[in-house]
Write a protein that holds these residues in place. Structure first.
Motif, PDB file in Angstrom:
ATOM      1  N   UNK A   4       0.845  -1.188   0.000  1.00 49.02           N
ATOM      2  CA  UNK A   4       0.000   0.000   0.000  1.00 49.02           C
ATOM      3  C   UNK A   4       0.877   1.232   0.000  1.00 49.02           C
ATOM      4  N   UNK A   5       0.726   2.116  -0.983  1.00 44.32           N
ATOM      5  CA  UNK A   5       1.587   3.302  -1.046  1.00 44.32           C
ATOM      6  C   UNK A   5       1.457   4.159   0.205  1.00 44.32           C
ATOM      7  N   UNK A   6       2.581   4.659   0.685  1.00 44.35           N
ATOM      8  CA  UNK A   6       2.537   5.594   1.793  1.00 44.35           C
ATOM      9  C   UNK A   6       1.878   6.885   1.321  1.00 44.35           C
ATOM     10  N   UNK A   7       1.158   7.513   2.220  1.00 44.09           N
ATOM     11  CA  UNK A   7       0.495   8.776   1.899  1.00 44.09           C
ATOM     12  C   UNK A   7       1.079   9.887   2.766  1.00 44.09           C
ATOM     13  N   UNK A   8       0.699  11.101   2.421  1.00 45.65           N
ATOM     14  CA  UNK A   8       1.177  12.263   3.160  1.00 45.65           C
ATOM     15  C   UNK A   8       0.834  12.151   4.644  1.00 45.65           C
ATOM     16  N   UNK A   9      -0.346  11.609   4.955  1.00 48.40           N
ATOM     17  CA  UNK A   9      -0.755  11.493   6.363  1.00 48.40           C
ATOM     18  C   UNK A   9       0.169  10.586   7.165  1.00 48.40           C
ATOM     19  N   UNK A  10       0.897   9.687   6.485  1.00 46.64           N
ATOM     20  CA  UNK A  10       1.819   8.790   7.185  1.00 46.64           C
ATOM     21  C   UNK A  10       3.071   9.503   7.674  1.00 46.64           C
ATOM     22  N   UNK A  11       3.456  10.589   7.027  1.00 50.77           N
ATOM     23  CA  UNK A  11       4.752  11.215   7.328  1.00 50.77           C
ATOM     24  C   UNK A  11       4.652  12.672   7.760  1.00 50.77           C
ATOM     25  N   UNK A  12       3.487  13.285   7.628  1.00 47.83           N
ATOM     26  CA  UNK A  12       3.386  14.723   7.891  1.00 47.83           C
ATOM     27  C   UNK A  12       3.548  15.042   9.372  1.00 47.83           C
ATOM     28  N   UNK A  13       3.887  16.291   9.652  1.00 44.41           N
ATOM     29  CA  UNK A  13       3.947  16.813  11.008  1.00 44.41           C
ATOM     30  C   UNK A  13       2.570  17.353  11.360  1.00 44.41           C
ATOM     31  N   UNK A  14       2.008  16.861  12.455  1.00 44.43           N
ATOM     32  CA  UNK A  14       0.634  17.235  12.800  1.00 44.43           C
ATOM     33  C   UNK A  14       0.558  18.447  13.722  1.00 44.43           C
ATOM     34  N   UNK A  15       1.581  18.660  14.524  1.00 43.56           N
ATOM     35  CA  UNK A  15       1.626  19.850  15.376  1.00 43.56           C
ATOM     36  C   UNK A  15       2.309  20.957  14.590  1.00 43.56           C
ATOM     37  N   UNK A  16       1.513  21.905  14.122  1.00 43.30           N
ATOM     38  CA  UNK A  16       1.996  22.874  13.137  1.00 43.30           C
ATOM     39  C   UNK A  16       1.959  24.290  13.698  1.00 43.30           C
ATOM     40  N   UNK A  17       3.033  25.033  13.440  1.00 39.53           N
ATOM     41  CA  UNK A  17       3.045  26.462  13.742  1.00 39.53           C
ATOM     42  C   UNK A  17       2.328  27.189  12.627  1.00 39.53           C
ATOM     43  N   UNK A  18       1.403  28.059  12.981  1.00 36.93           N
ATOM     44  CA  UNK A  18       0.648  28.825  11.988  1.00 36.93           C
ATOM     45  C   UNK A  18       0.342  30.205  12.564  1.00 36.93           C
ATOM     46  N   UNK A  19      -0.108  31.102  11.715  1.00 35.75           N
ATOM     47  CA  UNK A  19      -0.395  32.472  12.123  1.00 35.75           C
ATOM     48  C   UNK A  19      -1.727  32.923  11.541  1.00 35.75           C
ATOM     49  N   UNK A  20      -2.280  33.974  12.125  1.00 32.54           N
ATOM     50  CA  UNK A  20      -3.482  34.589  11.592  1.00 32.54           C
ATOM     51  C   UNK A  20      -3.137  35.669  10.598  1.00 32.54           C
ATOM     52  N   UNK A  21      -4.119  36.098   9.843  1.00 33.61           N
ATOM     53  CA  UNK A  21      -3.867  37.063   8.778  1.00 33.61           C
ATOM     54  C   UNK A  21      -3.424  38.421   9.310  1.00 33.61           C
ATOM     55  N   UNK A  22      -3.764  38.743  10.565  1.00 35.41           N
ATOM     56  CA  UNK A  22      -3.407  40.041  11.132  1.00 35.41           C
ATOM     57  C   UNK A  22      -2.106  40.016  11.921  1.00 35.41           C
ATOM     58  N   UNK A  23      -1.393  38.901  11.920  1.00 35.96           N
ATOM     59  CA  UNK A  23      -0.147  38.802  12.678  1.00 35.96           C
ATOM     60  C   UNK A  23       0.860  39.832  12.187  1.00 35.96           C
ATOM     61  N   UNK A  24       1.501  40.596  13.095  1.00 34.45           N
ATOM     62  CA  UNK A  24       2.493  41.604  12.695  1.00 34.45           C
ATOM     63  C   UNK A  24       3.750  40.961  12.108  1.00 34.45           C
TER      64      UNK A  24
END
Length: 220
Positions: A4-24
């Motif tokens: 079964x081919x590995x998928x992105x969900x098998x290797x991705x990082x789930x705890x992600x740093x992200x920002x909002x659109x108004x972040x300075x």
């Protein structure tokens, strides 16, 4: 996951740093430094990805700090000049974001990265909600599979299926990810197929096919 081919969900990082659109601007730089990442997804609402801010989006502010570009440069680099004056993530971000779904194969993710010239992809569900991030290094994790695991998959998914009558006469050896197939087969034409299928097993570095047709075996 044999067969079964590995998928992105098998290797991705789930705890992600992200920002909002108004972040300075400074908050964007600080978060990148703290999390040691080169890009951040920009989110709105309940986590829908609306863009990505990368280091490349931040650099124009430094590049044009003490310069006075002529009209030719202004015409050629309108976007960069706009980002040089940006103060929020929304003004900095590249949009629409280049994303990938969690059920995409690693090969599909790699093609997107190569074609769009990005190092990281936000992973989103069908509603565009952020579920993780996949990077180039994540896609290379399949090459950490052990030789034993690769040998077992090649044996089960390639040899046993292609050569049900002569599988016992074929040896599968794997060293440092390089697969070697030796032995004899009834149909010489299928040997090439075996080589291609073995090479398609995720984590295989190369394949050396030494299969010979039964008719070519020397008599004792």
């Amino acid at each position: 996951m044999p067969g079964k081919p590995h998928t992105v969900s098998d290797v991705m990082t789930r705890t992600v740093a992200a920002i909002g659109r108004d972040a300075p601007f400074k908050d964007v730089v600080t978060l990148m430094e703290e999390r040691k990442v080169s890009a951040l997804p920009v989110l709105e609402g309940e986590g829908r990805v609306i863009g990505v801010v990368s280091e490349a989006d931040l650099l124009p502010k430094e590049e044009f700090r003490d310069s006075d570009p002529d009209r030719f440069v202004q015409r050629q680099r309108l976007d960069d000049l706009a980002k040089a004056g940006a103060v929020t993530a929304e003004e900095l971000m590249s949009t629409p974001a280049v994303t990938v779904h969690p059920n995409a194969t690693l090969a599909q993710a790699a093609r997107i990265m190569a074609q769009r010239k990005v190092k990281r992809l936000p992973v989103v569900n069908d509603e565009g909600i952020l579920e993780g991030v996949v990077s180039r290094s994540d896609l290379l994790k399949v090459f950490l599979r052990s030789d034993e695991e690769l040998a077992a998959e090649v044996r089960h998914e390639v040899v046993d299926r292609l050569f049900p009558l002569s599988a016992d006469h074929i040896q599968v050896e794997v060293t440092e990810g390089v697969v070697t197939l030796t032995g004899w087969v009834e149909d010489d034409g299928v040997a090439g197929v075996a080589q291609r299928l073995a090479r398609a097993v995720e984590g295989v570095v190369d394949v050396r096919c030494c299969l010979v047709p039964a008719s070519a075996r020397s008599n004792p």
